[in-house]
Design a protein around this motif. Structure first.
Motif, short mmCIF file in Angstrom:
data_model
loop_
_atom_site.label_atom_id
_atom_site.label_comp_id
_atom_site.label_asym_id
_atom_site.label_seq_id
_atom_site.Cartn_x
_atom_site.Cartn_y
_atom_site.Cartn_z
N THR A 337 0.86 -1.19 0.00
CA THR A 337 0.00 0.00 0.00
C THR A 337 0.90 1.24 0.00
N ASN A 338 0.28 2.40 -0.08
CA ASN A 338 1.04 3.66 0.01
C ASN A 338 1.14 4.17 1.44
N PHE A 339 0.66 3.38 2.43
CA PHE A 339 0.68 3.81 3.82
C PHE A 339 1.92 3.24 4.51
N CYS A 340 3.06 3.83 4.16
CA CYS A 340 4.36 3.34 4.66
C CYS A 340 5.00 4.38 5.57
N PHE A 341 5.90 3.92 6.40
CA PHE A 341 6.74 4.82 7.19
C PHE A 341 8.14 4.25 7.28
N MET A 342 9.07 5.12 7.63
CA MET A 342 10.50 4.78 7.62
C MET A 342 11.13 5.16 8.95
N LEU A 343 12.09 4.38 9.39
CA LEU A 343 12.86 4.66 10.59
C LEU A 343 14.33 4.73 10.19
N LYS A 344 14.96 5.89 10.45
CA LYS A 344 16.37 6.05 10.07
C LYS A 344 17.02 7.12 10.92
N HIS A 345 18.36 7.12 10.91
CA HIS A 345 19.14 8.17 11.55
C HIS A 345 19.03 9.44 10.72
N PRO A 346 18.92 10.62 11.33
CA PRO A 346 18.74 11.85 10.56
C PRO A 346 19.88 12.18 9.61
N CYS A 347 21.08 11.65 9.86
CA CYS A 347 22.21 11.95 8.97
C CYS A 347 22.20 11.11 7.69
N ILE A 348 21.42 10.06 7.65
CA ILE A 348 21.35 9.24 6.45
C ILE A 348 20.43 9.92 5.44
N GLN A 349 20.99 10.33 4.30
CA GLN A 349 20.25 11.08 3.30
C GLN A 349 20.00 10.27 2.02
N LYS A 350 20.57 9.08 1.93
CA LYS A 350 20.40 8.24 0.76
C LYS A 350 20.02 6.83 1.18
N GLU A 351 19.66 6.01 0.21
CA GLU A 351 19.27 4.64 0.51
C GLU A 351 20.41 3.90 1.21
N SER A 352 20.06 3.15 2.23
CA SER A 352 21.07 2.45 3.03
C SER A 352 20.41 1.24 3.68
N HIS A 353 21.22 0.23 3.98
CA HIS A 353 20.68 -0.95 4.65
C HIS A 353 20.40 -0.68 6.12
N TYR A 354 20.79 0.51 6.61
CA TYR A 354 20.47 0.90 7.98
C TYR A 354 19.07 1.48 8.09
N ILE A 355 18.39 1.71 6.98
CA ILE A 355 17.04 2.25 6.99
C ILE A 355 16.03 1.12 7.11
N LYS A 356 15.01 1.32 7.93
CA LYS A 356 13.95 0.34 8.12
C LYS A 356 12.68 0.83 7.44
N PHE A 357 12.15 0.04 6.50
CA PHE A 357 10.92 0.37 5.78
C PHE A 357 9.80 -0.53 6.28
N LEU A 358 8.67 0.08 6.65
CA LEU A 358 7.50 -0.66 7.12
C LEU A 358 6.25 -0.15 6.42
N CYS A 359 5.29 -1.04 6.22
CA CYS A 359 4.08 -0.69 5.49
C CYS A 359 2.86 -1.17 6.27
N CYS A 360 1.83 -0.30 6.32
CA CYS A 360 0.58 -0.62 7.02
C CYS A 360 -0.52 -0.94 6.02
N ASP A 361 -1.59 -1.53 6.53
CA ASP A 361 -2.71 -1.90 5.67
C ASP A 361 -3.55 -0.70 5.26
N ASP A 362 -3.70 0.27 6.16
CA ASP A 362 -4.57 1.42 5.86
C ASP A 362 -4.04 2.67 6.53
N GLU A 363 -4.71 3.78 6.24
CA GLU A 363 -4.27 5.08 6.75
C GLU A 363 -4.41 5.18 8.26
N HIS A 364 -5.45 4.59 8.81
CA HIS A 364 -5.66 4.65 10.26
C HIS A 364 -4.53 3.97 11.02
N MET A 365 -4.11 2.80 10.57
CA MET A 365 -3.01 2.10 11.24
C MET A 365 -1.70 2.87 11.07
N LEU A 366 -1.51 3.51 9.93
CA LEU A 366 -0.31 4.33 9.74
C LEU A 366 -0.29 5.47 10.76
#
Length: 445
Positions: A337-366
């Motif tokens: 879905t398009n209801f995703c969020f990301m967890l990362k260190h503020p200094c990381i400005q590009k794609e990295s394996h230290y970034i965590k990508f998570l996706c929810c089923d709907d807008e309410h859960m996001l």
């Protein structure tokens, strides 16, 4: 033994020679830290000269005066320095007698001379401001803030100012309503993410984490979900119950929930849990996994294990990461879905394996996950920010209603606007006819 001693002595000699070669030469000049910060004096502009040119003359005067107050006491005063740099040659010459003055060839020449003089004066002020910025003990930034209608405002911010103080300055400059929903947000076009700065954070410190060639931007937006955990606490602490039960809760019950979870000696984090889709490192594959929210971080249930605390495995801790909402990840990363969020260190400005990508089923859960993570990360400070925002909004509404009442009675009341510490007061601009809606991509922020 003699051969071993000789080899050992030779090895020590080589190590000593190597250590001496790695030491910096005595005549090597030290790098001036101020010179390394030359490119970090402005945010949102091509260079520092461009940002200074965006300031009006009186803004430059205020900047130089403010910087002069932080300079070395042995140096000339800021007023003397300003007079020396800002006076053009044409203004310092003694006036000639009227009879000796030649008649101007045409009427346009005085206007050209005046225009040239004004340009030269501003150039001199910019040079003085550049010099003062290098000498300043307090770090300052000239920041371009984008409005939701596509326009921008230029602010002078120093390292002692919180986001709350910068928001107060923007209220004065834009004359918008004093809603608690207004936020300063950072957007990263490369990662297609955004985050609302918290009111207690210091803006200069936050912007210092950006890389030199970053295309990130700062936006002034209304985010209705900024303090939803206090306006509708039942959504977070009664989320397991039916929506009909949580929607019928009255104001008194909401206040009781806030007092119970934020007013005690320890913060109570929402006991949020559920299935989220996790993006695998380096792949566009999302796999469902059961996650549980705790005060220290997010945990997941390993295969074949239960949700008991002894079986949970740590997924990420909140100390050094921020939570970001995303834009159109269904297309970018083939998210469910398009209801995703990301967890990362503020200094990381590009794609990295230290970034965590998570996706929810709907807008309410996001909404639940993103704001519950904010509660777990910032704790009672978030509640203090909310209380300060409510007080500030109430004060501004009182001043506004008094001004309207004075105009209706045929006179303008003499009210002194509240001043924010360390904020340069810029001229007010006429209010817009309406507050435009957020730009595309911010609907779910």
């Amino acid at each position: 033994m003699d051969e071993i001693d000789a080899m050992f002595s030779h090895l020590l000699g080589e190590m000593d020679h190597l250590s001496q070669s790695l030491m910096p030469a005595a005549d090597t000049p030290e790098v001036d830290p101020a010179s390394l910060r030359d490119n970090a004096f402005s945010i949102g502009f091509t260079d520092l000269n461009e940002s200074l040119n965006e300031l009006e003359d009186h803004d430059l005067d205020a900047l130089v005066a403010d910087l002069g107050s932080n300079s070395n006491p042995q140096e000339p005063s800021s007023d003397e320095r300003t007079d020396t740099y800002s006076a053009p040659p044409a203004m310092t010459q003694e006036p000639q007698p009227a009879a000796a003055r030649p008649a101007p060839p045409n009427s346009t020449q005085p206007s050209k001379v005046k225009q040239t003089s004004e340009l030269q004066t501003k150039a001199d002020k910019i040079n003085l401001a550049l010099e003062k910025l290098k000498e300043a003990k307090v770090r300052k930034l000239i920041v371009k803030v984008l409005m939701s209608d596509g326009s921008s405002k230029t602010l002078m911010v120093d390292e002692r100012q919180s986001v709350r103080e910068v928001l107060d300055t923007l209220f004065e400059k834009t004359h918008c309503d004093s809603s608690i929903d207004w936020s300063l947000c950072e957007t990263d076009p490369e990662l297609q993410i955004e985050r609302g700065f918290e009111d207690h954070e210091y803006l200069v410190e936050l912007l210092s984490a950006w890389t030199r060639h970053s295309e990130n931007k700062i936006c002034f937006l209304s985010r209705p979900q900024k303090y939803v955990m206090f306006t509708d606490p039942q959504l977070f602490y009664m989320w397991k119950k039916k929506k009909s039960c949580s929607s019928e809760i009255n104001k008194q019950a909401k206040e009781l929930l806030i007092k119970e979870h934020f007013g005690g000696s320890a913060l109570i984090v929402p006991d949020l849990e559920g299935t989220l889709y996790l993006k695998e490192d380096g792949k566009k594959v999302w796999k469902p996994r059961c996650f549980v929210l705790r005060a220290s971080g997010i945990y997941y249930v390993p295969k074949g294990k239960t949700k008991s605390s002894t079986d949970l495995a740590c997924f990420v801790r909140f100390e050094k990461v921020n939570v970001y909402t995303t834009n159109n990840y269904k297309q970018k990363y083939r998210a469910p879905t398009n209801f995703c969020f990301m967890l990362k260190h503020p200094c990381i400005q590009k794609e990295s394996h230290y970034i965590k990508f998570l996706c929810c089923d709907d807008e309410h859960m996001l909404m639940l996950w993103v704001n519950s993570i904010r509660i777990a990360k910032y704790g009672t400070v978030l509640y203090q920010n909310y209380q300060a925002a409510v007080r500030r909004a109430s004060t501004l509404q009182t001043l506004t209603s008094a001004a309207h009442k004075g105009k209706s009675n045929g006179h303008t009341p003499r009210t002194t606007p509240s001043k924010t510490t360390n904020v340069v007061n810029y001229p007010h601009e006429p209010p817009p006819d309406f507050i435009p809606p957020p730009p595309p991509g911010h609907e779910h922020a």
